[in-house]
Design a protein around this motif. Structure first.
Motif, mmCIF file in Angstrom:
data_model
loop_
_atom_site.group_PDB
_atom_site.id
_atom_site.type_symbol
_atom_site.label_atom_id
_atom_site.label_comp_id
_atom_site.label_asym_id
_atom_site.label_seq_id
_atom_site.Cartn_x
_atom_site.Cartn_y
_atom_site.Cartn_z
ATOM 1 N N ASP A 35 -1.497 -2.897 0.016
ATOM 2 C CA ASP A 35 -1.792 -3.155 -1.404
ATOM 3 C C ASP A 35 -0.599 -3.870 -2.022
ATOM 4 O O ASP A 35 0.498 -3.318 -2.097
ATOM 5 C CB ASP A 35 -2.075 -1.841 -2.126
ATOM 6 C CG ASP A 35 -2.537 -2.043 -3.573
ATOM 7 O OD1 ASP A 35 -2.594 -3.203 -4.029
ATOM 8 O OD2 ASP A 35 -2.829 -1.045 -4.245
ATOM 9 N N GLY A 36 -0.804 -5.113 -2.443
ATOM 10 C CA GLY A 36 0.253 -5.848 -3.132
ATOM 11 C C GLY A 36 1.495 -6.078 -2.313
ATOM 12 O O GLY A 36 2.606 -6.062 -2.849
ATOM 13 N N GLY A 37 1.339 -6.304 -1.028
ATOM 14 C CA GLY A 37 2.484 -6.609 -0.185
ATOM 15 C C GLY A 37 3.205 -5.397 0.346
ATOM 16 O O GLY A 37 4.195 -5.538 1.080
ATOM 17 N N ARG A 38 2.749 -4.215 0.008
ATOM 18 C CA ARG A 38 3.364 -2.975 0.490
ATOM 19 C C ARG A 38 2.339 -2.120 1.220
ATOM 20 O O ARG A 38 1.129 -2.279 1.052
ATOM 21 C CB ARG A 38 3.947 -2.185 -0.691
ATOM 22 C CG ARG A 38 5.051 -2.900 -1.449
ATOM 23 C CD ARG A 38 6.389 -2.750 -0.775
ATOM 24 N NE ARG A 38 7.449 -3.479 -1.454
ATOM 25 C CZ ARG A 38 8.755 -3.308 -1.221
ATOM 26 N NH1 ARG A 38 9.142 -2.414 -0.326
ATOM 27 N NH2 ARG A 38 9.655 -4.029 -1.857
ATOM 28 N N ILE A 39 2.848 -1.201 2.023
ATOM 29 C CA ILE A 39 1.979 -0.237 2.706
ATOM 30 C C ILE A 39 1.590 0.843 1.700
ATOM 31 O O ILE A 39 2.452 1.486 1.099
ATOM 32 C CB ILE A 39 2.690 0.409 3.905
ATOM 33 C CG1 ILE A 39 3.188 -0.657 4.886
ATOM 34 C CG2 ILE A 39 1.758 1.398 4.593
ATOM 35 C CD1 ILE A 39 2.115 -1.459 5.553
#
Length: 412
Positions: A35-39
């Motif tokens: 989500d949004g470049g993060r885990i």
């Protein structure tokens, strides 16, 4: 922001230790939500939350393996020219020594910013295609105030992990005046390069810089807010390891020739030993005994040391295969060293792992397990790469290498 779910993962390497002693935190039949470049979530596919099942993009891994993106904590990617003839001569029996860096310095100084930038971006595509999502880049092929500044500036365009290595070797114009060159490195050159760099490095080795000179360079960098790393014990035993540990260096790199005292000092420190198998492959020096190091409690990383003189490879999978075959590492240890180990060498906790809150840098392999990285050497097993949660194209073609070949006597 869009979300992605990678599911039906046969073997997921998280590098988050588990109570049963598995430092790779292996999960089977797993899934990862981005989500949004993060885990955003990691676990068994059967336990995926509703948010995961409603992701914008759902990728079926088909039972294959997923690992963290590789963290290459030692590279020299900004340079001009080519030294293929030097490699050929070495394979015919010419001895490896320290000094031929100067031929690449001449070619780099002659190259324009645009030429260097184009080649650098080609290397970055090459690294991504082989699963490397985080890379450290050193200067060191300029060796003048103007050229070192432009090298760190170019490197900073593609990575935050920039290392000022003005103390790579004494340039020809300072022959027999090494201390004067150190004055330049620790003065005007450092002033120009520090704003674009995170790290300070030095080649502490016979033929390069003495321990006393290396200390001057590192302490000057620390005073400017840079963190230290050290090239040492590549060509023979020396005091570089003890200097690195004393100054709290994040890593000492090479470590081909280590004494028992060196290993003991590393084992009780926070300094990571970064092994560079491509160098020994290219120079025919003896491979370090990684088994001895790991058993002694030393934290080990694996990196490529991509450079035109002694290790012109950008393939972490290749280095993993060598580490398993010739350095005594297990496949699990080698994969950990090339991911979490590299992250530790860069003092990072947001890469090299697949954990909630970490950067979504992942690699899907065309294989059921990570073992295949060593089991099938030379086979392009990287199927898909995600960098900061974005799927990137995996290119088959390597970076374009062009320009005048340099006929140097050695080195990096």
């Amino acid at each position: 922001m869009s979300t992605s779910l990678i599911t039906n993962i046969g073997e997921l390497t998280t590098n988050v230790g588990s109570p049963d002693g598995d430092c790779l935190g292996t999960l089977h039949d797993a899934a990862v939500l981005i989500d949004g470049g993060r885990i955003a979530w990691v676990g068994f596919a059967a336990d995926a939350p509703d948010a995961a099942r409603e992701a914008d993009d759902i990728i079926d891994a088909g039972g294959r393996a997923v690992i963290p993106g590789f963290v290459d904590s030692h590279s020299h990617l900004v340079f001009g020219g080519d030294r293929a003839a030097e490699f050929e001569a070495r394979m015919a029996g010419q001895k490896y020594a320290a000094g031929g860096i100067r031929s690449t310095v001449a070619a780099t100084r002659a190259a324009s910013d645009d030429e260097l930038r184009e080649r650098l971006r080609g290397f970055m595509r090459e690294l991504l295609a082989q699963g490397t999502t985080t890379v450290e880049i050193k200067s060191g092929y300029g060796l003048s105030v103007t050229d070192e500044e432009r090298l760190v500036t170019l490197a900073a365009e593609v990575t935050p992990e920039v290392t000022f290595l003005g103390a790579h070797v004494v340039p020809a114009e300072y022959a027999d005046r090494a201390d004067e060159y150190v004055d330049l490195v620790t003065g005007p050159m450092l002033d120009a390069c520090a704003p674009h760099s995170r790290w300070i490095d030095v080649f502490c080795e016979t033929g390069a810089f003495s321990v006393e000179q290396s200390r001057r360079v590192l302490e000057a960098g620390v005073a400017k807010g840079l963190m230290p790393r050290v090239h040492a014990s590549q060509l023979g035993p020396g005091d570089g390891v003890r200097l690195a540990v004393e100054l709290g260096a994040a890593s000492i790199d090479h470590g081909t020739y280590l004494t028992d005292d060196d290993i003991e000092a590393l084992a009780v420190s926070d300094t990571v030993l970064t092994l560079l198998p491509g160098v020994e492959f290219s120079t025919r020096q003896p491979y370090p005994d990684a088994r001895r190091l790991i058993d002694a409690g030393v934290t080990v990383a694996l990196a490529c040391d991509t450079n035109p003189g002694s290790s012109f490879t950008s393939s972490i999978p290749f280095c993993i295969a060598i580490a398993v075959r010739d350095m005594g590492m297990t496949p699990a240890e080698a994969v950990w060293a090339a991911t979490a180990g590299g992250a530790r060498a860069l003092r990072r906790d947001d890469v090299g792992v697949i954990a909630v809150g970490a950067r979504a840098d992942l690699v899907l392999l065309s294989a059921p397990t990570r073992i295949h990285l060593a089991y099938r050497p030379g086979v392009p097993l990287v199927d898909q790469v995600w960098k900061d949660g974005v799927a990137v194209a995996v290119l088959a073609a390597p970076a374009t290498i062009s320009g005048t070949e340099n006929h140097g006597s050695l080195a990096r």
